[in-house]
Design a protein around this motif. Structure first.
Motif, PDB file in Angstrom:
ATOM      1  N   UNK A  54       0.636  -1.436  -0.082  1.00 52.41           N
ATOM      2  CA  UNK A  54       0.153   0.177  -0.132  1.00 52.41           C
ATOM      3  C   UNK A  54       0.805   1.174  -0.449  1.00 52.41           C
ATOM      4  N   UNK A  77       4.579  -4.451   5.504  1.00 49.36           N
ATOM      5  CA  UNK A  77       4.223  -3.453   5.802  1.00 49.36           C
ATOM      6  C   UNK A  77       3.103  -3.906   4.968  1.00 49.36           C
ATOM      7  N   UNK A  78       1.966  -3.082   5.061  1.00 45.83           N
ATOM      8  CA  UNK A  78       0.291  -2.618   4.826  1.00 45.83           C
ATOM      9  C   UNK A  78      -0.014  -3.345   3.318  1.00 45.83           C
ATOM     10  N   UNK A 107      -6.773  -3.952   2.959  1.00 46.19           N
ATOM     11  CA  UNK A 107      -5.871  -3.589   4.299  1.00 46.19           C
ATOM     12  C   UNK A 107      -5.273  -5.245   4.459  1.00 46.19           C
ATOM     13  N   UNK A 109      -1.933  -6.772   7.323  1.00 46.16           N
ATOM     14  CA  UNK A 109      -0.617  -6.534   8.294  1.00 46.16           C
ATOM     15  C   UNK A 109       0.277  -7.204   7.690  1.00 46.16           C
TER      16      UNK A 109
ATOM     17  N   UNK B 218       2.033   6.286  -1.550  1.00 44.50           N
ATOM     18  CA  UNK B 218       1.369   6.540  -0.944  1.00 44.50           C
ATOM     19  C   UNK B 218       1.075   8.091  -0.406  1.00 44.50           C
ATOM     20  N   UNK B 310       6.592   2.904   7.906  1.00 45.89           N
ATOM     21  CA  UNK B 310       5.925   2.377   6.692  1.00 45.89           C
ATOM     22  C   UNK B 310       4.553   2.333   7.934  1.00 45.89           C
ATOM     23  N   UNK B 311       3.145   2.488   7.220  1.00 46.36           N
ATOM     24  CA  UNK B 311       2.527   3.840   8.027  1.00 46.36           C
ATOM     25  C   UNK B 311       0.596   2.595   7.563  1.00 46.36           C
ATOM     26  N   UNK B 312      -0.029   1.998   8.455  1.00 48.20           N
ATOM     27  CA  UNK B 312      -0.991   1.444   8.678  1.00 48.20           C
ATOM     28  C   UNK B 312      -1.933   2.221   8.392  1.00 48.20           C
ATOM     29  N   UNK B 313      -3.287   1.190   8.450  1.00 55.00           N
ATOM     30  CA  UNK B 313      -4.835   2.057   7.803  1.00 55.00           C
ATOM     31  C   UNK B 313      -5.440   3.628   8.900  1.00 55.00           C
ATOM     32  N   UNK B 322       3.125   1.347  11.680  1.00 56.80           N
ATOM     33  CA  UNK B 322       3.282  -0.207  11.736  1.00 56.80           C
ATOM     34  C   UNK B 322       5.163  -0.506  12.466  1.00 56.80           C
ATOM     35  N   UNK B 323       6.215  -0.012  11.223  1.00 61.66           N
ATOM     36  CA  UNK B 323       7.421  -0.232  11.835  1.00 61.66           C
ATOM     37  C   UNK B 323       8.669   0.767  11.241  1.00 61.66           C
ATOM     38  N   UNK B 325      11.984   1.474   8.645  1.00 55.35           N
ATOM     39  CA  UNK B 325      12.075   0.739   8.269  1.00 55.35           C
ATOM     40  C   UNK B 325      13.676   1.461   7.092  1.00 55.35           C
TER      41      UNK B 325
END
Lengths: 126, 481, 405
Positions: A54, A77-78, A107, A109, B218, B310-313, B322-323, B325
């Protein structure tokens, strides 16, 4: 003189230990399971899984299904996962069927260090 | 007096100053920086033109007039105060893939697009310091502040505002015939970088670059308002002879980080740039009545890494990270040997070195590496024409030859414009460069004047093996008292 | 002393130059790497008829042509003799022939996979051909058996025709597809207690005419149709209000050695398997019979020997009534449509699993307004024909016949 040298060594050591460590844990071994519900036992899957990161929009594809699951090494990542194909399963009565299916998730994870898992629900297309 | 002034002048302008440049980063050592106090007010104009940009992101040249004031004042026999203030406002030409100020500081974590254009740059500089001698101890402190604004008056309208504050504190102790110094530095940095499009049809996406042509896809596109928050610190250790004869050593370590955050996504940190710089100089110098010589060995290491968050939703306005890197890594080595020789009015400096630069983006793998061997020879003639007029003439020639280069790119998966960008950058990285510089400064102060005037004219040229060249011109006019 | 120091320092500086130089290893070459092309599992007898494939190195852009795949079990395997290690974009396209539901078909396919690693640890790669959906089959897109009226208002019944369309995404072969008319009629008067009741496992058929061919003689592209006419002539020469059926692909001709009163026109004939009448066949003008298409899986002799049961029932008079018919196994059926008059639907003359509904081709037994119209299958938003196996939903009566000019 010696004292000063020792002090300086300590100062440098402290400074160097505060160094930023690189975050090198890039990859994860992701396992994606196809879930057909409690009544179905999936025997064989023939499908192409398209896995899109994503954040970078990088696409990885794999068709290496082992029963209802597929394993692939990914950048942590996602992801968006899109699987479409045919699978054969036996239902609660032992009747075997061969049907087209799709499993998508916008989505997922997959960011765990080392290994991670995800489960996708199946939608039958016929 | 003439002799004193002459020595002071020589002390201030001689090539020999090069040996103490690194040590003077410690404010405590500024007590011996100059023989005589002075204040200099000058109007400068710097001009550069490249026939084709040597670095796309820095453009093909600039024209920057500047007003500067510099001062070094002895308050008491044992304490000094110094300061500098400057204001410049000028233009830079044809910057592409770079919509921020301070590109050299922040790359590769910049906001960019392929259109680019000319920019206007305005800068305020202020710095001041104080140093004092107390017995065997020297103490000093310095403050530096820079405010800068860079903007473009047509689409894509970039606008960056920078504030950069550095505080230094240092101490040194006299031990035997040497000074041993230790200083600390702290820095806070802020920049806001916006890109606007006034014309509807010009609205191309802005890329959040993450190194070697990659971008944070993104959050690229309509995300056009970012800001940087930076902080860092450093420490230096110095050993220098009091008399000008003996060993010299300098060790410095600095660590800085610059976080890039997005305004539109609730101050979401996209990337953090980490910079570590390590420098070591070891040498020997000797000054006698008619000659001075020095040999210095330098080793500099600059490590630059960029962590991607690292970006989630998003849940509402909150984006979870999220993490982190470390996707981009750069290692830069510069190892060199310098010899200086001076006799009478003449000084000669030879620098020979090896430079190795390696950049890498981890996944999907990209690499760009090059290595050069270089040599530079500088000659300087400080001539007292008469008791009123002094001349400082210098000439420099040098050559940096490429000895190794490597590039790995997933060309099949790159867009045409990024492919061109990367190949262009690599073309100049693996080239060889020849340089030639010359300049003259004339200081005129008859004995009856309290204020002297000076003028400086300098020109520098670079010739790149790909067939392009760069011309520089600098003119200064000022008064000194 | 100073000179030595000087020299040693220079040596130190120079030695770092050589230490920092990096050495490049020559890249690893993968020998006999394999790319397995997995064929779709929901069709059988898959044969790769043409193939073209490339592997493009992502970094260098070098394109390697993939050699022809070799059959290995159900799949095809490509062995690449030698290829430099790296990441590759694989792309393969070609044509496969297969058999689905007894119907032969062919389709083009194209598969690709990007950023696939081929190196010392990973020498085998898999590509899956499931990019086409082997969904859909032949369906009735039009049934026009209502007949027409002459300008003098007389009935004209010879101009019946059927349109069969390939409703899938792949090329299907029409060889051995048969047109079937049900033996029984759907009105309440047709309902009897036949024994055995073959409907759960077969269609009680009164007419079976089969498209001839060796298996690959009559390809039908996706979306294309075949027109089967009862009499492939230009009926407008005898009835202005009728149709020109000389363009039909096949016609029905009762080829039964002498008894036939049917005319054999130029259009290729369907193979005559069975008909309840020996003289001339007229599809249901009354709109009360069911029509089906099925893939015949046996030759004529074997079929007639195995599928010619004669159900009976005892009439109220005591007489044993027989139905001389043939049966078409339900598994062979590709599509079926029940027709009935609106006022009198008595019973399902074929299994409800083949068609759960019925289409009213006619209002009642006195109605003549349906003459000159046709029953057509509805289309969905993607342009495909709707086939839910329920004619109440899927078909529309009283449409303009497509052969009407």
């Amino acid at each position: 003189m010696k004292k000063i040298l020792t002090i300086m060594m300590i100062v440098m050591a402290v400074a160097l230990s505060a160094c930023h460590q690189d975050n090198d844990d890039y990859m994860t071994q992701a396992t994606i399971y196809l879930d057909g519900g409690d009544t179905l036992t999936i025997k064989r899957v023939q499908a192409m899984a398209q896995i899109t990161n994503l954040n970078t929009r990088h696409v990885v594809t794999t068709a290496d299904f082992d029963g209802p699951k597929v394993q692939i090494e990914l950048l942590r990542g996602a992801y968006q996962v899109n699987i479409e194909g045919i699978l054969s399963y036996t239902d609660a009565n032992g009747v075997q069927s061969l049907r087209s299916f799709r499993a998508i998730s916008d989505y997922v994870e997959l960011a765990g260090a080392g290994a991670c898992e995800a489960k996708l629900n199946i939608i039958f297309l016929d | 007096m003439a002799i004193d002034t002459d020595s002071a002048y020589v002390y201030r302008h001689s090539l020999w100053r090069h040996t103490t440049e690194e040590a003077l980063k410690n404010p405590a050592l500024m007590t011996g920086a100059y023989l005589e106090p002075f204040t200099e007010l000058s109007l400068n104009c710097a001009y550069r033109h490249q026939s084709s940009a040597f670095r796309l992101e820095q453009g093909t040249g600039y024209l920057i007039p500047e007003l500067t004031a510099r001062s070094y004042i002895r308050l008491t026999p044992s304490s000094v105060v110094w300061g500098e203030a400057g204001y410049s406002k000028g233009d830079t030409y044809n910057k592409v893939y770079n919509n921020v100020a301070d590109f050299d500081l922040l790359y590769p974590d910049v906001i960019a697009d392929s259109l680019g254009g000319d920019t206007k740059r305005e800068r305020y500089l202020f710095s001041g310091g104080y140093a004092t001698e107390k017995g065997v101890w020297l103490l000093g402190g310095e403050l530096k502040f820079r405010a800068e604004q860079e903007y473009r008056t047509y689409d894509p309208r970039m606008r960056s505002v920078v504030s950069d504050l550095t505080l230094k504190a240092g101490a040194a102790r006299k031990i035997g015939g040497y000074h041993m110094g230790l200083s600390f530095e702290g820095n806070i940095y802020r920049q806001t970088a916006d890109v606007d499009f006034y014309g509807e049809s010009n609205g191309t996406g802005e890329l959040q670059m993450t190194g070697l042509g990659t971008s944070y896809v993104r959050f690229s596109g309509s995300n056009r308002y970012i800001f940087y928050e930076g902080k860092g610190g450093g420490v230096t250790l110095d050993l220098l002879p009091v008399s000008g004869c003996g060993w010299r050593a300098h060790l410095s370590y600095a660590q800085h980080q610059y976080e890039r955050l997005s305004d539109e996504y609730n101050s979401l940190p996209l990337t953090t740039l980490y910079r570590q710089q390590l420098g070591l100089t070891v040498g020997w110098e000797q000054q006698t009545n008619n000659a001075e010589k020095a040999l210095l060995l330098h080793a500099d290491y600059d490590k630059r890494t960029s962590d991607e968050h690292v970006v989630g939703t998003a849940t509402g306005q909150d984006y979870p990270i999220l993490t982190d890197l470390t996707m981009y890594k750069q290692h830069h080595w510069d190892v060199a040997a310098e010899t200086l020789y001076g006799r009478g009015d003449w000084h000669l400096m030879l620098r020979v070195g090896y430079l190795n630069h390696r950049e890498q983006y981890v996944y999907v793998e990209r690499k760009m590496e090059y290595a050069r061997v270089y040599g530079e020879l500088t000659a300087q003639w400080l001539k007292e024409v008469s008791s009123n007029l002094r001349l400082n003439l210098y000439a420099k020639g040098g050559y940096a030859g490429n000895i190794d280069s490597k590039i790995v790119m997933p060309y099949a998966n790159m867009t045409a414009s990024i492919k061109d960008y990367v190949n262009y950058t690599y073309k100049y990285q693996k080239a060889s460069y020849a340089q030639a510089q010359t300049g003259v400064r004339a200081d005129y102060q008859p004995l009856s004047w309290t204020v002297g005037v000076f003028g400086q004219l300098a020109t520098a040229w670079q010739f790149c093996s790909v067939g392009e060249r760069e011309a520089n011109l600098k003119i200064s006019l000022g008064i000194i008292f | 002393m100073k000179k030595n120091l000087f020299l040693s320092m220079m040596l130190m500086a120079v030695s770092t130059v050589f230490v920092s130089c990096s050495k490049d290893d020559s890249p690893y070459v993968v020998e006999n790497g394999t790319v397995t092309i997995e064929m779709p599992i929901n069709v059988s007898d898959v044969v790769l008829t043409s193939f073209e494939g490339t592997a493009t190195n992502v970094s260098s852009g070098e394109i390697t042509n993939l050699p022809t795949p070799v059959k290995s079990g159900d799949n095809y395997v490509i062995t690449i003799p030698s290829i430099t290690e790296g990441k590759y974009n694989l792309s393969a396209k070609g044509n496969i022939s297969f058999v689905k539901d007894g119907v032969a078909g062919t389709t083009d396919f194209e598969v690709s996979s990007s950023d696939v690693a081929l190196n010392e640890q990973s020498t085998a790669v898999k590509l899956v051909v499931s990019s086409f959906k082997a969904e859909g089959s032949f369906v009735f897109s039009e049934i026009c058996t209502t007949g027409t009226l002459t300008p003098q208002n007389k009935n004209y019944n010879y101009d019946a025709y059927f349109v069969i369309t390939n409703n899938s995404d792949v090329v299907l072969y029409a060889d051995s597809v048969a047109l079937i008319e049900s033996m029984f009629q759907s009105g309440s008067s047709g309902k009897q207690d036949w024994n055995p009741d073959v409907r759960p496992y077969a269609i009680p058929a009164g007419a079976v005419f089969m498209i001839p061919g060796s298996g690959k003689d009559h390809p039908v592209a996706p979306g294309e149709s075949i027109v089967i006419a009862n009499n492939a002539m230009d009926h407008r020469t005898v009835n202005e209000n009728s149709y020109d059926l000389t363009g039909a692909d096949f016609e029905v001709y009762l080829d039964n050695a002498g008894n036939s009163m049917d005319t054999d026109y130029d259009t290729p004939n369907l193979d005559y398997y069975f008909c309840y009448t020996q003289t001339i066949w007229l599809p249901s003008v009354q709109q009360n019979r069911s029509y089906a298409i099925a893939r015949i899986k046996e030759n004529k002799e074997t079929f007639l020997a195995n599928h010619s049961e004669t159900p009976t029932y005892t009439a109220t008079t005591g007489k044993l009534m027989e139905s001389k018919q043939v049966q078409i196994p339900n598994e062979w059926v590709l599509d079926a449509v029940n027709l009935s008059t609106e006022d009198d639907f008595g019973w399902f003359v074929i299994s409800e699993t083949l068609d759960a509904g019925w289409v009213a081709g006619r209002a009642n037994s006195k109605d003549t307004t349906q003459r000159g119209t046709a029953i057509k299958r509805k289309k969905d938003s993607t342009g495909k024909y709707v086939d839910t196996n329920n004619s109440t939903n899927d078909m529309e009566a009283r449409q303009t016949p497509s052969m009407k000019k």
